[in-house]
Design a protein around this motif. Structure first.
Motif, mmCIF file in Angstrom:
data_model
loop_
_atom_site.group_PDB
_atom_site.id
_atom_site.type_symbol
_atom_site.label_atom_id
_atom_site.label_comp_id
_atom_site.label_asym_id
_atom_site.label_seq_id
_atom_site.Cartn_x
_atom_site.Cartn_y
_atom_site.Cartn_z
ATOM 1 N N ASN A 90 0.855 -1.180 0.000
ATOM 2 C CA ASN A 90 0.000 0.000 0.000
ATOM 3 C C ASN A 90 0.891 1.230 0.000
ATOM 4 O O ASN A 90 2.073 1.172 0.378
ATOM 5 C CB ASN A 90 -0.974 0.022 1.198
ATOM 6 C CG ASN A 90 -0.239 0.014 2.523
ATOM 7 O OD1 ASN A 90 0.259 1.043 2.966
ATOM 8 N ND2 ASN A 90 -0.188 -1.160 3.155
ATOM 9 N N GLY A 91 0.326 2.349 -0.403
ATOM 10 C CA GLY A 91 1.109 3.573 -0.533
ATOM 11 C C GLY A 91 1.599 4.112 0.795
ATOM 12 O O GLY A 91 2.701 4.677 0.881
ATOM 13 N N ILE A 92 0.829 3.950 1.869
ATOM 14 C CA ILE A 92 1.236 4.485 3.173
ATOM 15 C C ILE A 92 2.466 3.736 3.693
ATOM 16 O O ILE A 92 3.434 4.339 4.160
ATOM 17 C CB ILE A 92 0.075 4.392 4.176
ATOM 18 C CG1 ILE A 92 -1.095 5.253 3.700
ATOM 19 C CG2 ILE A 92 0.527 4.822 5.560
ATOM 20 C CD1 ILE A 92 -2.311 5.183 4.584
ATOM 21 N N THR A 93 2.414 2.408 3.607
ATOM 22 C CA THR A 93 3.572 1.615 4.046
ATOM 23 C C THR A 93 4.815 1.981 3.254
ATOM 24 O O THR A 93 5.898 2.186 3.811
ATOM 25 C CB THR A 93 3.277 0.114 3.893
ATOM 26 O OG1 THR A 93 2.214 -0.246 4.780
ATOM 27 C CG2 THR A 93 4.507 -0.720 4.224
ATOM 28 N N ALA A 94 4.682 2.085 1.948
ATOM 29 C CA ALA A 94 5.834 2.418 1.114
ATOM 30 C C ALA A 94 6.377 3.806 1.446
ATOM 31 O O ALA A 94 7.593 4.024 1.514
ATOM 32 C CB ALA A 94 5.448 2.339 -0.364
ATOM 33 N N GLY A 95 5.471 4.764 1.669
ATOM 34 C CA GLY A 95 5.916 6.115 1.999
ATOM 35 C C GLY A 95 6.661 6.171 3.310
ATOM 36 O O GLY A 95 7.704 6.827 3.432
ATOM 37 N N LEU A 96 6.137 5.478 4.328
ATOM 38 C CA LEU A 96 6.811 5.461 5.631
ATOM 39 C C LEU A 96 8.179 4.778 5.529
ATOM 40 O O LEU A 96 9.167 5.242 6.103
ATOM 41 C CB LEU A 96 5.941 4.739 6.659
ATOM 42 C CG LEU A 96 4.651 5.461 7.076
ATOM 43 C CD1 LEU A 96 3.787 4.538 7.933
ATOM 44 C CD2 LEU A 96 4.979 6.739 7.847
ATOM 45 N N ALA A 97 8.254 3.662 4.808
ATOM 46 C CA ALA A 97 9.525 2.955 4.656
ATOM 47 C C ALA A 97 10.542 3.812 3.907
ATOM 48 O O ALA A 97 11.727 3.861 4.253
ATOM 49 C CB ALA A 97 9.313 1.629 3.935
ATOM 50 N N LEU A 98 10.090 4.508 2.851
ATOM 51 C CA LEU A 98 10.988 5.370 2.093
ATOM 52 C C LEU A 98 11.511 6.512 2.963
ATOM 53 O O LEU A 98 12.696 6.862 2.913
ATOM 54 C CB LEU A 98 10.253 5.925 0.871
ATOM 55 C CG LEU A 98 11.096 6.773 -0.100
ATOM 56 C CD1 LEU A 98 12.227 5.941 -0.682
ATOM 57 C CD2 LEU A 98 10.216 7.340 -1.204
ATOM 58 N N ALA A 99 10.651 7.086 3.808
ATOM 59 C CA ALA A 99 11.086 8.149 4.716
ATOM 60 C C ALA A 99 12.114 7.628 5.709
ATOM 61 O O ALA A 99 13.089 8.313 6.038
ATOM 62 C CB ALA A 99 9.877 8.733 5.449
ATOM 63 N N ALA A 100 11.915 6.392 6.196
ATOM 64 C CA ALA A 100 12.880 5.801 7.136
ATOM 65 C C ALA A 100 14.252 5.649 6.496
ATOM 66 O O ALA A 100 15.278 5.956 7.100
ATOM 67 C CB ALA A 100 12.371 4.445 7.634
ATOM 68 N N VAL A 101 14.283 5.193 5.246
ATOM 69 C CA VAL A 101 15.564 5.037 4.543
ATOM 70 C C VAL A 101 16.228 6.395 4.337
ATOM 71 O O VAL A 101 17.446 6.556 4.523
ATOM 72 C CB VAL A 101 15.363 4.318 3.199
ATOM 73 C CG1 VAL A 101 16.650 4.302 2.391
ATOM 74 C CG2 VAL A 101 14.870 2.892 3.436
ATOM 75 N N ALA A 102 15.456 7.405 3.969
ATOM 76 C CA ALA A 102 16.017 8.741 3.741
ATOM 77 C C ALA A 102 16.614 9.313 5.016
ATOM 78 O O ALA A 102 17.708 9.896 5.018
ATOM 79 C CB ALA A 102 14.931 9.672 3.186
ATOM 80 N N ILE A 103 15.908 9.141 6.134
ATOM 81 C CA ILE A 103 16.420 9.664 7.408
ATOM 82 C C ILE A 103 17.650 8.882 7.852
ATOM 83 O O ILE A 103 18.574 9.438 8.453
ATOM 84 C CB ILE A 103 15.309 9.629 8.469
ATOM 85 C CG1 ILE A 103 14.220 10.629 8.085
ATOM 86 C CG2 ILE A 103 15.854 9.952 9.849
ATOM 87 C CD1 ILE A 103 13.002 10.599 8.962
ATOM 88 N N ALA A 104 17.698 7.585 7.573
ATOM 89 C CA ALA A 104 18.889 6.799 7.894
ATOM 90 C C ALA A 104 20.109 7.343 7.144
ATOM 91 O O ALA A 104 21.212 7.426 7.700
ATOM 92 C CB ALA A 104 18.671 5.330 7.556
ATOM 93 N N LEU A 105 19.925 7.723 5.901
ATOM 94 C CA LEU A 105 21.027 8.317 5.142
ATOM 95 C C LEU A 105 21.432 9.659 5.740
ATOM 96 O O LEU A 105 22.627 9.978 5.832
ATOM 97 C CB LEU A 105 20.609 8.498 3.680
ATOM 98 C CG LEU A 105 20.382 7.202 2.883
ATOM 99 C CD1 LEU A 105 19.850 7.538 1.482
ATOM 100 C CD2 LEU A 105 21.677 6.398 2.776
#
Length: 774
Positions: free
Chosen positions: A284-299
């Motif tokens: 779903n789009g919400i899960t993907a958006g949250l996961a993408l934000a987590a990866v960006a913040i990790a970087l």
């Protein structure tokens, strides 16, 4: 800790019986096959009653954190009342009213739980650096992405169903609490203590139960909870136990070891996995958006850490250059000398060390002023740099004292030639402020390995040689052991040290407090050894510890200090003072295989928990043999003992070594702290060291704090503790005991820090005297 000891034994037995009852109830629910039976009907109510009673008793019986646990007791009580109403009126109804009174009572639990978490966090955490917030965001977003993936279908695909809207509120609220606790765990350096683990595990149990119930209802099933009751009961049992967990160590912004990097990396990997799953199966789009934000913040967190490391490297590089002359500084010189010593030992080559100062320099300063003196030092540095060439290291040690370090392979003749060059260069007149000045110089030479093989002894003997030259009216002098009046005295002193250790009554321990600079709370003590010599009186560590190391007696000194310090700590703890004590280890102690067993026996003998003992090792001592140091410190850390890196910043602190060592504390060397309010370079080193320590979840202590201005600056920068004469000089046990008692309720001789945050108000309102808190 003392508060828990006051609980009556019958109450402890009742609490354990309640915990056992909840555990048996959970097992019985898991094994039960009758989802509609009395066990499932009343199980949650029974477990909730026991858990509510446990939290309420904790809030009433123990004053500490009372206000934090009362909301949780009230909220869980409301939840239990909702379960009771459900069991009485609607458990057998296939179509119960939604929302019902039970739903109102169940949902009332969540704001109460948030209130408890907020109050406990406020007492446990203070200032967090940016990297910790980013760690928390990565964990929160990853957890939220996983939770949304589990409950997305029932919540959003069947959004039109009113019953599902109410039912979905529970796993969403559970997930929110799990996310909050996960953020707290991240900000604790992934070492939160058992209390937060229990709260987080309880919310996970409820999330599993509520998510399963939601999925069952969404699929057309009944509201019969089945095995979900076991998870609800387990969560209640964990909540009931959380307030009773004894804190073996203060909670807060700290952590160490591989988990500082591993756990955030693991969350990042989970987020990447969710992105991959969305790509393959289209979650779903919400899960993907949250996961993408987590990866960006990790970087972003990785980039921030690299920036902090670079800032520290830049600041320390600047500290290696003397600002006035542009020559290498004392720190650079000591670092290079340690390197040359290792190279010379490995290659079996000699080298020479020259120390010299300017004759009549004080007279020049007093007559012409410090400006003329500074100009002279600059001219001396320029002239000597040109005359000595590139093979020698010329450094300014301080004032008008300089050193020349010749490379391995330099013999006596090379040293004499270098000394002559120094004398001849300085003999040429200097033109300053229209005056022609004649300046003399006295040069002392010490040779490795002829005169000494250790750094401190080589420096001392070069210094002795310089004073021999000065006594001869200037020029160059080679170290002469026959004219070193200290040598024979030191030999006799070494024999007396052995005898004093055998008698066992001459090594005494003095204590210096460590204080939280923001709260004014005494957080620990450092044990410092003194030798009560029968003839010479009190001798300080530099007077006899080098002798102990050379004579193989340093282990005996360490054990004597440990035994006295732990015995005294046990006496303080018996009076209700929850303190820790730090003891210094020598380099030789790290290679002593029997030290760990002796320390464990001493801790058991005096009844002191390992977490109350900190062992301090110097940065240079660790880096001298990192493999042996890592093994020795790891063995001590496995006992539960804390490890502090002393004199941080004065040696070569390889970040690879620092990450591998089980260090929990950094002590910023007093050479950086003493002038930090007046020297921008020292202030930059202190600031970047504090930032790096927080990034690695390490406690940071500032040594050598001499005045209130430095205290205020360190408090503003977020130092965990300070130590120095601004508090008191090291005191023997009896005087320190009186000092601690006098300040249990007495004010510090300074005012509250300007701009104190709300979390600091426990120690006093802004503008009123802070008090020491033990």
């Amino acid at each position: 800790m003392a508060a828990f000891a006051q609980i009556p034994r019958p109450l402890w037995l009742a609490l354990h019986a309640a915990a056992a009852g909840v555990a048996l109830l959970v097992v019985a629910l898991l094994l039960s096959h009758d989802d509609a039976g009395a066990l499932h009907r009343w199980g949650v109510t029974v477990a909730g009653t026991l858990a509510t009673a446990s939290i309420a008793v904790r809030a009433v019986a123990i004053e500490r954190d009372r206000r934090a646990w009362i909301p949780l007791a009230v909220g869980l009580g409301a939840y239990t009342c909702g379960s009771l109403l459900w069991a009485l009126f609607w458990s057998g109804d296939g179509n119960p009213p939604l929302p019902s009174v039970a739903d109102v009572l169940w949902l009332a639990f969540y704001p109460a739980a948030y209130a408890t978490i907020a109050m406990v966090v406020r007492r446990s955490f203070t200032r967090a650096p940016g990297s910790m917030w980013l760690d928390g965001l990565v964990a929160v977003l990853t957890f939220a992405a996983g939770g949304v993936a589990l409950i997305y279908g029932p919540v959003f695909h069947e959004a039109a169903r009113t019953d599902l809207g109410v039912q979905a509120a529970y796993p969403i609220c559970d997930l929110a609490l799990v996310v909050v606790v996960t953020a707290i765990v991240a900000m604790s350096g992934w070492r939160p203590g058992a209390r937060w683990i229990l709260i987080g595990a309880a919310m996970l149990c409820w999330f599993v139960a509520d998510a399963a119930d939601l999925d069952s209802v969404a699929g057309g099933g009944a509201y019969s909870h089945g095995a979900a009751d076991a998870f609800w009961c387990a969560g209640m049992g964990l909540l009931g136990a959380a307030p009773w967990v004894r804190r073996g160590a203060p909670e807060g912004l700290r952590g160490e070891g591989a988990r500082v990097l591993f756990v955030p990396a693991a969350f990042s990997a989970v987020a990447l996995g969710l992105l991959a799953a969305d790509r393959i199966w289209g979650l779903n789009g919400i899960t993907a958006g949250l996961a993408l934000a987590a990866v960006a913040i990790a970087l972003a967190r990785t980039a921030l850490t690299l920036r902090e490391v670079q800032l520290l490297a830049d600041a320390r590089h600047e500290s290696l250059v003397d600002e006035l002359t542009g020559l290498p500084s004392r720190r650079h010189f000591h670092r290079r000398l340690a390197t040359v010593l290792r190279e010379a030992e490995v290659e079996d080559l000699p080298f020479a060390l020259l120390i010299f100062d300017l004759d009549r320099f004080k007279e020049l300063n007093d007559t012409l002023g410090h400006g003329a003196g500074d100009t002279l030092l600059q001219l001396v540095g320029r002239r000597l740099r040109d005359s000595l060439g590139r093979g020698a290291l010329l450094a300014r040690l301080g004032g008008d004292e300089f050193a020349v370090l010749l490379p391995p392979g330099s013999d006596r003749a090379a040293a004499q030639r270098a000394g002559t060059k120094v004398v001849e260069s300085i003999a040429q007149p200097f033109a300053i402020d229209g005056l022609t000045l004649d300046v003399g110089v006295s040069v002392g030479i010490a040779l490795y390995p002829e005169h000494a093989t250790g750094e401190s002894e080589l420096l001392r003997r070069a210094d002795v040689a310089m004073y021999l030259a000065k006594g001869a009216g200037g020029g160059v002098a080679l170290y002469d052991p026959r004219r070193d009046l200290h040598t024979r005295d030191r030999l006799v002193l070494g024999q007396q040290l052995r005898a004093g250790l055998e008698r066992g009554d001459e090594m005494v321990v003095h204590y210096q407090p460590k204080v939280d600079p923001q709260l004014g709370r005494v957080v620990g003590l450092e044990a410092l050894v003194r030798w009560q010599h029968p003839a010479h009186g009190t001798l300080m560590p530099p007077d006899f510890l080098p002798l102990a190391e050379k004579s193989g007696l340093v282990g005996h000194v360490t054990r004597a200090v440990l035994d006295q310090a732990l015995a005294q700590l046990a006496r303080w703890r018996a009076t209700g003072l929850d303190l820790t004590v730090a003891v210094n280890l020598a380099i030789a102690d790290l290679a002593d295989e029997g030290l760990g067993d002796d320390i464990a026996q001493a801790l058991a003998r005096h009844g002191v928990p390992p977490t109350s003992l900190t062992l301090e090792v110097t940065e240079d001592g660790v880096i001298a043999d990192p493999e042996a140091a890592a093994a020795g410190l790891a063995a001590l850390a496995r006992l539960g003992i804390r490890i502090a890196l002393d004199d941080f910043g004065t040696g070569w602190s390889s970040l690879a070594h620092l990450r591998r060592l089980p260090v929990t504390e950094l002590k910023i060397d007093e050479s950086f702290v003493a002038d930090m309010v007046r020297d921008e370079d020292d202030a930059a080193i202190v600031r970047t060291t504090l930032d790096l320590g927080r990034s690695l979840r390490l406690r940071v202590v500032a040594e050598g704090v001499q005045d209130e201005e430095t205290w205020t600056a360190l408090a503003a920068l977020g130092a965990d503790a300070i130590q120095g004469f601004v508090l008191t000089r090291p005191l023997p046990a009896a005087q320190m005991d009186a000092w601690l008692k006098a300040r249990r309720d007495g004010p510090i001789a300074r005012c509250a820090l300007p701009g104190a945050t709300r979390s600091h108000r426990d120690a006093g309102e802004r503008g009123t005297p802070l008090r020491f808190r033990l």
